[in-house]
Design an enzyme around this catalytic site. Structure first.
Site, PDB file in Angstrom:
ATOM      1  N   CYS A 194       2.729  -6.848  15.665  1.00 15.97           N
ATOM      2  CA  CYS A 194       1.964  -5.973  16.570  1.00 15.97           C
ATOM      3  C   CYS A 194       0.473  -6.280  16.356  1.00 15.97           C
ATOM      4  O   CYS A 194      -0.026  -6.168  15.227  1.00 15.97           O
ATOM      5  CB  CYS A 194       2.235  -4.504  16.278  1.00 15.97           C
ATOM      6  SG  CYS A 194       3.998  -4.110  16.238  1.00 15.97           S
TER       7      CYS A 194
ATOM      8  N   GLU B 139       0.826  -1.208   0.000  1.00 19.44           N
ATOM      9  CA  GLU B 139       0.000   0.000   0.000  1.00 19.44           C
ATOM     10  C   GLU B 139       0.861   1.259   0.000  1.00 19.44           C
ATOM     11  O   GLU B 139       1.930   1.293   0.611  1.00 19.44           O
ATOM     12  CB  GLU B 139      -0.876   0.016   1.246  1.00 19.44           C
ATOM     13  CG  GLU B 139      -1.775  -1.187   1.321  1.00 19.44           C
ATOM     14  CD  GLU B 139      -2.609  -1.226   2.591  1.00 19.44           C
ATOM     15  OE1 GLU B 139      -3.229  -2.253   2.840  1.00 19.44           O
ATOM     16  OE2 GLU B 139      -2.608  -0.229   3.330  1.00 19.44           O
TER      17      GLU B 139
ATOM     18  N   CYS C  59       3.258   8.263   1.908  1.00 15.61           N
ATOM     19  CA  CYS C  59       3.516   7.249   2.931  1.00 15.61           C
ATOM     20  C   CYS C  59       3.791   5.950   2.185  1.00 15.61           C
ATOM     21  O   CYS C  59       2.924   5.469   1.449  1.00 15.61           O
ATOM     22  CB  CYS C  59       2.277   7.136   3.821  1.00 15.61           C
ATOM     23  SG  CYS C  59       2.362   5.817   5.019  1.00 15.61           S
TER      24      CYS C  59
ATOM     25  N   GLU D 176       8.392  -3.008   8.324  1.00 12.68           N
ATOM     26  CA  GLU D 176       9.322  -2.399   9.267  1.00 12.68           C
ATOM     27  C   GLU D 176      10.587  -2.017   8.489  1.00 12.68           C
ATOM     28  O   GLU D 176      11.390  -2.882   8.125  1.00 12.68           O
ATOM     29  CB  GLU D 176       9.626  -3.403  10.396  1.00 12.68           C
ATOM     30  CG  GLU D 176      10.769  -3.023  11.306  1.00 12.68           C
ATOM     31  CD  GLU D 176      10.708  -1.588  11.836  1.00 12.68           C
ATOM     32  OE1 GLU D 176       9.676  -1.168  12.378  1.00 12.68           O
ATOM     33  OE2 GLU D 176      11.726  -0.879  11.694  1.00 12.68           O
TER      34      GLU D 176
ATOM     35  N   CYS E  49      -2.200  -3.953  14.503  1.00 10.91           N
ATOM     36  CA  CYS E  49      -1.871  -3.453  13.159  1.00 10.91           C
ATOM     37  C   CYS E  49      -2.310  -4.481  12.124  1.00 10.91           C
ATOM     38  O   CYS E  49      -1.985  -5.670  12.230  1.00 10.91           O
ATOM     39  CB  CYS E  49      -0.366  -3.219  13.090  1.00 10.91           C
ATOM     40  SG  CYS E  49       0.263  -3.002  11.430  1.00 10.91           S
TER      41      CYS E  49
ATOM     42  N   CYS F 162       4.624  -7.762   7.307  1.00 10.36           N
ATOM     43  CA  CYS F 162       5.566  -7.403   8.371  1.00 10.36           C
ATOM     44  C   CYS F 162       5.655  -8.572   9.348  1.00 10.36           C
ATOM     45  O   CYS F 162       4.655  -9.221   9.644  1.00 10.36           O
ATOM     46  CB  CYS F 162       5.088  -6.145   9.097  1.00 10.36           C
ATOM     47  SG  CYS F 162       6.237  -5.604  10.390  1.00 10.36           S
TER      48      CYS F 162
ATOM     49  N   LEU G  32       6.222   4.107  19.875  1.00 12.70           N
ATOM     50  CA  LEU G  32       6.398   3.726  21.284  1.00 12.70           C
ATOM     51  C   LEU G  32       5.135   3.033  21.825  1.00 12.70           C
ATOM     52  O   LEU G  32       5.193   1.929  22.322  1.00 12.70           O
ATOM     53  CB  LEU G  32       6.724   4.984  22.095  1.00 12.70           C
ATOM     54  CG  LEU G  32       7.650   4.834  23.283  1.00 12.70           C
ATOM     55  CD1 LEU G  32       8.969   4.197  22.899  1.00 12.70           C
ATOM     56  CD2 LEU G  32       7.886   6.199  23.928  1.00 12.70           C
TER      57      LEU G  32
HETATM   58  N1  SAH Z   1       6.743  -0.660  11.148  1.00 12.39           N
HETATM   59  C1  SAH Z   1       6.937   0.722  11.359  1.00 12.39           C
HETATM   60  C2  SAH Z   1       6.385   1.592  10.258  1.00 12.39           C
HETATM   61  C3  SAH Z   1       5.069   1.184   9.668  1.00 12.39           C
HETATM   62  S1  SAH Z   1       3.673   1.278  10.757  1.00 12.39           S
HETATM   63  C4  SAH Z   1       6.396   1.141  12.707  1.00 12.39           C
HETATM   64  O1  SAH Z   1       5.710   0.354  13.338  1.00 12.39           O
HETATM   65  O2  SAH Z   1       6.715   2.245  13.113  1.00 12.39           O
HETATM   66  C5  SAH Z   1       3.421   3.043  10.778  1.00 12.39           C
HETATM   67  C6  SAH Z   1       2.672   3.538  11.975  1.00 12.39           C
HETATM   68  O3  SAH Z   1       1.304   3.104  11.936  1.00 12.39           O
HETATM   69  C7  SAH Z   1       3.240   3.039  13.304  1.00 12.39           C
HETATM   70  O4  SAH Z   1       3.375   4.087  14.205  1.00 12.39           O
HETATM   71  C8  SAH Z   1       2.194   2.049  13.731  1.00 12.39           C
HETATM   72  O5  SAH Z   1       2.191   1.849  15.110  1.00 12.39           O
HETATM   73  C9  SAH Z   1       0.920   2.707  13.224  1.00 12.39           C
HETATM   74  N2  SAH Z   1      -0.233   1.823  13.183  1.00 12.39           N
HETATM   75  C10 SAH Z   1      -0.304   0.544  12.826  1.00 12.39           C
HETATM   76  N3  SAH Z   1      -1.562   0.070  12.919  1.00 12.39           N
HETATM   77  C11 SAH Z   1      -2.312   1.101  13.339  1.00 12.39           C
HETATM   78  C12 SAH Z   1      -3.695   1.259  13.635  1.00 12.39           C
HETATM   79  N4  SAH Z   1      -4.537   0.240  13.510  1.00 12.39           N
HETATM   80  N5  SAH Z   1      -4.127   2.455  14.062  1.00 12.39           N
HETATM   81  C13 SAH Z   1      -3.260   3.501  14.196  1.00 12.39           C
HETATM   82  N6  SAH Z   1      -1.950   3.426  13.922  1.00 12.39           N
HETATM   83  C14 SAH Z   1      -1.472   2.225  13.519  1.00 12.39           C
HETATM   84 FE1  SF4 Z   2       4.955  -4.080  11.555  1.00  6.59          FE
HETATM   85 FE2  SF4 Z   2       4.795  -1.475  12.197  1.00  6.59          FE
HETATM   86 FE3  SF4 Z   2       2.564  -2.968  11.882  1.00  6.59          FE
HETATM   87 FE4  SF4 Z   2       4.156  -3.396  13.992  1.00  6.59          FE
HETATM   88  S1  SF4 Z   2       3.009  -1.510  13.520  1.00  6.59           S
HETATM   89  S2  SF4 Z   2       3.273  -4.981  12.680  1.00  6.59           S
HETATM   90  S3  SF4 Z   2       6.157  -3.027  13.113  1.00  6.59           S
HETATM   91  S4  SF4 Z   2       4.049  -2.452  10.317  1.00  6.59           S
END
Ligand code: SAH
Ligand code: SF4
Length: 362
Positions: free
Chosen positions: A122, A98, A111, A167, A125, A118, A220
């Site tokens: 998490c 995406e 973006c 990531e 996500c 990934c 964080l």
């Molecule tokens: N892997 C990296 C970059 C991609 S995710 C990272 O985790 O930083 C980019 C951002 O989207 C991160 O801050 C992540 O925590 C956030 N993110 C992921 N899923 C989300 C959701 N469902 N709602 C809000 N932010 C989310």
């Molecule tokens: Fe990967 Fe970032 Fe999503 Fe965590 S928040 S699963 S590191 S893309």
């Protein structure tokens, strides 16, 4: 006779070095190679459509596998006012990624994804829920920028954030090469490029030593190890003290501020005690905090914080001397949050989604 000459490794048009391009154009004079290179990186054009080239060369370019587009849109959806466009691209092997283009009053930002899927897992996500497919090549990363700039037309896409799928610091070398290409070949300021990481400490250390001054954002989401490990499994490997040490060193060496990303989750990390713990880390570092209410995803049935809680959390932070921005929920209506569009569109179904105008959080 087909003049295609394949390189041994999988390469796309923006993976090629100048020498590799010259090898593909064997027999052409140097200045023609320069013209194609210029077309790719300065004009961001289709090589086979470069009118400055003779027809025979354009036909030859159209026949070279490595010079064909590597991103095939499955979905392109825009908000009604056209300030946000999101793509779901299919890659040569059927993997999907995406990309989101966002126009603001003073800038345009793309973006981009660094991996298909990934591995970090998490739970909140959508990308993490779907798991890891593969690393993106440098060319697949750069081409996302190029597509966005082509769509933006006269508006310069001045900023790049690695906040799409994947990531970036778990694909360090290819991502770094892409950053170098964006900076040196396309002319984007390194200070306008932000790498967002969930906390891959060795990658942060490499960024600290790297020459280009890109921005570092650290996701964080929690400022104590128990809560953070429950949200971000990687925290078990690089717990907060190790992560914050790496951030501090980055700031000391680079003289640049780190920002912390905080997806606000209702009653999970939006309490006063969470603001307290976060402020204890962010205030001494002078770090900036970006909060965004969590976008609900199919695999994590917890809600983002309601507006009242967002406001309270931000106030708690500012009372404790922390600079905070609430990111708008740009593109929620077109699933423009990490991995959400891919989760919604089943493979092999070309769909164009109808989007509603976006709403803004305050
Ligand atoms: N892997 C990296 C970059 C991609 S995710 C990272 O985790 O930083 C980019 C951002 O989207 C991160 O801050 C992540 O925590 C956030 N993110 C992921 N899923 C989300 C959701 N469902 N709602 C809000 N932010 C989310
Ligand atoms: Fe990967 Fe970032 Fe999503 Fe965590 S928040 S699963 S590191 S893309």
């Amino acid at each position: 006779m087909k003049l295609t000459r394949s390189l041994s490794k999988v390469s796309t048009r923006y993976d090629l070095s100048r020498d590799e391009l010259a090898a593909l154009l064997d027999g052409e004079p140097h200045f023609r190679v320069d013209q194609v290179w210029h077309g790719l990186y300065s004009e961001l054009a289709e090589p086979a459509a470069l009118t400055s080239l003779p027809k025979t060369l354009r036909e030859r370019l159209a026949d070279i596998d490595e010079l064909q587009p590597s991103l095939h849109p499955v979905v392109e959806s825009s908000t009604d006012n056209d300030d946000t466009t999101k793509w779901l691209f299919e890659l040569h092997d059927g993997r999907r990624i995406e990309t989101v283009l966002m126009h603001y009053e003073d800038r345009s930002t793309v973006c981009i994804s660094s991996q298909a899927g990934c591995a970090m897992g998490c739970g909140f996500c959508a990308t993490g829920q779907a798991g890891f497919d593969r690393q993106l090549t440098t060319g697949e990363i750069v081409e996302q920028y190029v597509r966005a700039q082509q769509r933006a037309g006269d508006r310069r896409v001045s900023n790049v954030v690695f906040m799409g799928m994947g990531e970036p610091l778990a694909n360090f070398d290819r991502v770094w090469r892409a950053i170098e290409k964006l900076h040196h070949e396309i002319g984007l300021g390194a200070r306008n490029i932000t790498v967002s990481t969930v906390g891959v400490v060795p990658g942060i250390r490499k960024l600290t030593e790297a020459r280009l001054p890109v921005n570092l954002a650290v996701s964080l989401h929690a400022a104590n190890d128990t809560l953070r490990s429950s949200l971000v499994p990687l925290n078990d490997r690089y717990p907060l003290d190790v992560l914050i040490d790496a951030c501090r060193d980055y700031m000391d060496v680079k003289g640049r501020r780190v920002s912390f990303e905080w997806a606000l989750i209702d009653n999970v990390n939006d309490r006063e005690s969470d603001a307290d713990e976060l402020a204890a880390i962010a205030a001494p570092l002078g770090a900036h905090v970006n909060v965004i209410p969590l976008n609900p995803t199919p695999g994590y049935l917890v809600m983002g914080s309601p507006r009242k809680s967002v406001n309270r959390f931000v106030k708690n932070l500012s009372d404790r001397g922390v600079n905070t921005t609430v990111r708008d929920t740009r593109g929620v209506d077109i699933d423009a949050a990490c991995g959400q569009l891919a989760a919604r569109v089943p493979p092999k179904s070309p769909v164009v989604l109808q989007a509603r105008p976006h709403e803004k959080a305050d």
